[in-house]
Design a protein around this motif. Structure first.
Motif, PDB file in Angstrom:
ATOM      1  N   UNK A  33      26.700  54.848  41.019  1.00 56.22           N
ATOM      2  CA  UNK A  33      27.276  55.009  39.681  1.00 56.22           C
ATOM      3  C   UNK A  33      28.014  56.312  39.481  1.00 56.22           C
ATOM      4  N   UNK A  34      28.260  57.065  40.545  1.00 54.04           N
ATOM      5  CA  UNK A  34      28.899  58.370  40.415  1.00 54.04           C
ATOM      6  C   UNK A  34      30.325  58.246  39.877  1.00 54.04           C
ATOM      7  N   UNK A  35      31.123  57.382  40.503  1.00 51.78           N
ATOM      8  CA  UNK A  35      32.517  57.233  40.085  1.00 51.78           C
ATOM      9  C   UNK A  35      32.609  56.641  38.682  1.00 51.78           C
ATOM     10  N   UNK A  36      31.764  55.684  38.369  1.00 50.79           N
ATOM     11  CA  UNK A  36      31.771  55.098  37.025  1.00 50.79           C
ATOM     12  C   UNK A  36      31.475  56.160  35.975  1.00 50.79           C
ATOM     13  N   UNK A  37      30.527  57.045  36.264  1.00 49.07           N
ATOM     14  CA  UNK A  37      30.209  58.124  35.331  1.00 49.07           C
ATOM     15  C   UNK A  37      31.421  59.021  35.113  1.00 49.07           C
ATOM     16  N   UNK A  38      32.108  59.398  36.187  1.00 50.41           N
ATOM     17  CA  UNK A  38      33.282  60.259  36.068  1.00 50.41           C
ATOM     18  C   UNK A  38      34.382  59.582  35.263  1.00 50.41           C
ATOM     19  N   UNK A  39      34.603  58.307  35.487  1.00 47.06           N
ATOM     20  CA  UNK A  39      35.656  57.598  34.765  1.00 47.06           C
ATOM     21  C   UNK A  39      35.339  57.491  33.278  1.00 47.06           C
ATOM     22  N   UNK A  40      34.070  57.406  32.948  1.00 43.19           N
ATOM     23  CA  UNK A  40      33.689  57.420  31.532  1.00 43.19           C
ATOM     24  C   UNK A  40      33.953  58.792  30.914  1.00 43.19           C
ATOM     25  N   UNK A  41      33.660  59.856  31.670  1.00 43.24           N
ATOM     26  CA  UNK A  41      33.909  61.204  31.158  1.00 43.24           C
ATOM     27  C   UNK A  41      35.380  61.417  30.845  1.00 43.24           C
ATOM     28  N   UNK A  42      36.252  60.805  31.646  1.00 44.11           N
ATOM     29  CA  UNK A  42      37.689  61.018  31.514  1.00 44.11           C
ATOM     30  C   UNK A  42      38.369  59.953  30.663  1.00 44.11           C
ATOM     31  N   UNK A  43      37.586  59.041  30.105  1.00 41.97           N
ATOM     32  CA  UNK A  43      38.118  57.951  29.282  1.00 41.97           C
ATOM     33  C   UNK A  43      39.057  57.044  30.068  1.00 41.97           C
ATOM     34  N   UNK A  44      38.848  56.965  31.378  1.00 44.85           N
ATOM     35  CA  UNK A  44      39.580  55.982  32.182  1.00 44.85           C
ATOM     36  C   UNK A  44      38.994  54.602  31.915  1.00 44.85           C
ATOM     37  N   UNK A  45      37.674  54.553  31.766  1.00 44.61           N
ATOM     38  CA  UNK A  45      37.000  53.354  31.293  1.00 44.61           C
ATOM     39  C   UNK A  45      36.129  53.747  30.105  1.00 44.61           C
ATOM     40  N   UNK A  46      35.839  52.814  29.248  1.00 48.75           N
ATOM     41  CA  UNK A  46      35.058  53.083  28.052  1.00 48.75           C
ATOM     42  C   UNK A  46      33.594  52.718  28.286  1.00 48.75           C
ATOM     43  N   UNK A  47      32.674  53.579  27.847  1.00 50.34           N
ATOM     44  CA  UNK A  47      31.258  53.252  27.982  1.00 50.34           C
ATOM     45  C   UNK A  47      30.873  52.102  27.057  1.00 50.34           C
ATOM     46  N   UNK A  48      29.807  51.401  27.426  1.00 54.88           N
ATOM     47  CA  UNK A  48      29.289  50.327  26.575  1.00 54.88           C
ATOM     48  C   UNK A  48      28.407  50.874  25.474  1.00 54.88           C
ATOM     49  N   UNK A  49      27.797  52.030  25.701  1.00 55.67           N
ATOM     50  CA  UNK A  49      26.948  52.668  24.698  1.00 55.67           C
ATOM     51  C   UNK A  49      26.780  54.124  25.072  1.00 55.67           C
ATOM     52  N   UNK A  50      26.352  54.924  24.083  1.00 53.66           N
ATOM     53  CA  UNK A  50      26.102  56.334  24.319  1.00 53.66           C
ATOM     54  C   UNK A  50      27.231  57.213  23.817  1.00 53.66           C
ATOM     55  N   UNK A  51      27.029  58.505  23.944  1.00 54.68           N
ATOM     56  CA  UNK A  51      28.019  59.472  23.482  1.00 54.68           C
ATOM     57  C   UNK A  51      28.364  60.451  24.596  1.00 54.68           C
ATOM     58  N   UNK A  52      29.616  60.929  24.578  1.00 54.56           N
ATOM     59  CA  UNK A  52      30.121  61.870  25.574  1.00 54.56           C
ATOM     60  C   UNK A  52      30.897  62.959  24.856  1.00 54.56           C
ATOM     61  N   UNK A  53      30.637  64.208  25.207  1.00 51.26           N
ATOM     62  CA  UNK A  53      31.445  65.327  24.739  1.00 51.26           C
ATOM     63  C   UNK A  53      31.922  66.104  25.960  1.00 51.26           C
ATOM     64  N   UNK A  54      33.219  66.292  26.074  1.00 49.68           N
ATOM     65  CA  UNK A  54      33.831  67.021  27.181  1.00 49.68           C
ATOM     66  C   UNK A  54      34.627  68.184  26.591  1.00 49.68           C
ATOM     67  N   UNK A  55      34.248  69.398  26.959  1.00 54.01           N
ATOM     68  CA  UNK A  55      34.874  70.612  26.419  1.00 54.01           C
ATOM     69  C   UNK A  55      34.874  70.581  24.891  1.00 54.01           C
ATOM     70  N   UNK A  56      33.772  70.070  24.344  1.00 52.95           N
ATOM     71  CA  UNK A  56      33.587  70.059  22.904  1.00 52.95           C
ATOM     72  C   UNK A  56      34.277  68.927  22.173  1.00 52.95           C
ATOM     73  N   UNK A  57      34.903  67.994  22.904  1.00 56.09           N
ATOM     74  CA  UNK A  57      35.640  66.909  22.260  1.00 56.09           C
ATOM     75  C   UNK A  57      35.174  65.557  22.793  1.00 56.09           C
ATOM     76  N   UNK A  58      35.383  64.533  21.983  1.00 55.42           N
ATOM     77  CA  UNK A  58      35.128  63.158  22.397  1.00 55.42           C
ATOM     78  C   UNK A  58      36.337  62.679  23.190  1.00 55.42           C
ATOM     79  N   UNK A  59      36.181  62.383  24.480  1.00 52.01           N
ATOM     80  CA  UNK A  59      37.350  62.005  25.290  1.00 52.01           C
ATOM     81  C   UNK A  59      38.025  60.728  24.808  1.00 52.01           C
TER      82      UNK A  59
END
Length: 340
Positions: free
Chosen positions: A42-68
């Motif tokens: 799940x490493x690549x899937x996690x990275x793609x969620x961080x970068x908004x390449x793919x959208x998560x099904x649930x949960x929250x992400x903050x990258x550099x203080x912003x929602x990607x």
């Protein structure tokens, strides 16, 4: 804000199959955070969620203080990204390709691209279709680093690189961190993460098993112990070793008098945990030989990959989960300021 990345309850489904099962972790600014796990963890899937390449099904992400998902291009220009599967345009040169990337990622310090290319021993004027896998990887690294981003997200960054270039890469990572950047990298090779990362998350089947430091992994890994001593009987040596926390698999035998001093005892054991209690006990002996091998980190991480538990009595280590979890999934333990 002291955290570059904060992930809470991250889940991702592809159809009916869930591949990320509620990940929780945080990455401090100015650190190198490594995610290690076997292929398909799940490493690549996690990275793609961080970068908004793919959208998560649930949960929250903050990258550099912003929602990607809402930040747009302003956030993306603050990030350098190297994908695990790098696809390059074949009909142009590396230099022209980097000019295109510069228009997307933002301005680059004059001369910096050529400086990085020289360090990586990369010819920017060759067409990319003529580049080897290693040189294509260098080009991918260069485009990630060239605009000196606040956050570097690197998926299997040393794939295809020879050992000398790997050392250049590690130097580039440390220089970026010294300049205030944060690095999030993934690998299935422990030695790569061990050399680069300040903190390590072990990912298995879409779940974080533990978040730890490399030093904590080293402390918890198993060492092989062997020594000989004189002036003590075998049962007493066994009793002495039995008092040391983390010592297991004890075997003691008396050596034959021919070739050894009378009353010589040889002992072997394994040690998982801190060395100091062992040293204090061994100081009581008249040692004639002592070997304590470096800990086998590969074995420690493979234990986490396969889901088997270390022997009891080894104290807190990378396999000890002391945070609450849900259901039967392994809970990740906290290590310092990093959460999982």
């Amino acid at each position: 804000m002291t955290q570059a990345i904060v992930v809470e309850g991250l889940r991702k489904k592809f159809g009916h199959r869930e591949v990320l099962h509620g990940l929780d972790f945080a990455v401090e600014r100015g650190t190198v955070f490594g995610v290690i796990g076997p292929n398909g963890a799940g490493k690549t899937t996690t990275m793609r969620c961080l970068l908004d390449i793919i959208r998560p099904s649930a949960g929250s992400i903050a990258v550099l203080g912003e929602d990607p998902r809402r930040a747009g291009t302003g956030l993306r220009r603050r990030i350098g990204y190297l994908p695990g599967e790098l696809h390059l345009e074949n009909r142009t040169t590396g230099r022209r390709m980097l000019e295109h990337f510069e228009a997307i990622s933002g301005p680059v310090q004059p001369g910096y691209i050529d400086q990085l290319a020289e360090r990586l021993d990369l010819d920017l004027d060759r067409q990319s279709r003529k580049l080897s896998k290693g040189n294509k990887q260098k080009l991918g690294l260069l485009q990630a680093f060239m605009h000196q981003p606040e956050l570097l997200v690197l998926d299997e960054p040393t794939s295809g690189l020879d050992p000398l270039v790997q050392q250049v890469f590690h130097a580039m990572v440390r220089e970026a961190v010294d300049g205030g950047a944060t690095v999030f990298l993934s690998s299935h090779v422990l030695s790569e993460v061990q050399q680069a990362a300040d903190a390590v998350a072990i990912l298995r089947d879409g779940e974080i098993v533990t978040v730890s430091t490399v030093e904590a992994l080293r402390t918890a890994a198993v060492r092989q112990l062997r020594f000989t001593s004189t002036g003590i009987e075998a049962p007493d040596v066994g009793a002495l070793l039995g008092r040391v926390p983390g010592v297991a698999n004890i075997a003691v035998r008396e050596l034959p008098a021919d070739g050894h001093a009378a009353g010589t005892v040889e002992a072997t054991a394994t040690l998982s945990g801190h060395v100091q209690p062992l040293v204090q006990e061994l100081a009581r002996l008249n040692l004639t030989d002592l070997v304590l091998e470096e800990p086998d980190l590969e074995e420690a991480v493979l234990t986490l990959y396969t889901g088997t538990s270390p022997a009891p009595g080894h104290g807190e280590g990378p396999g000890s989960n002391n945070a609450s979890g849900s259901g039967s999934r392994p809970a990740a333990r906290k290590e310092g300021a990093h959460r999982a």
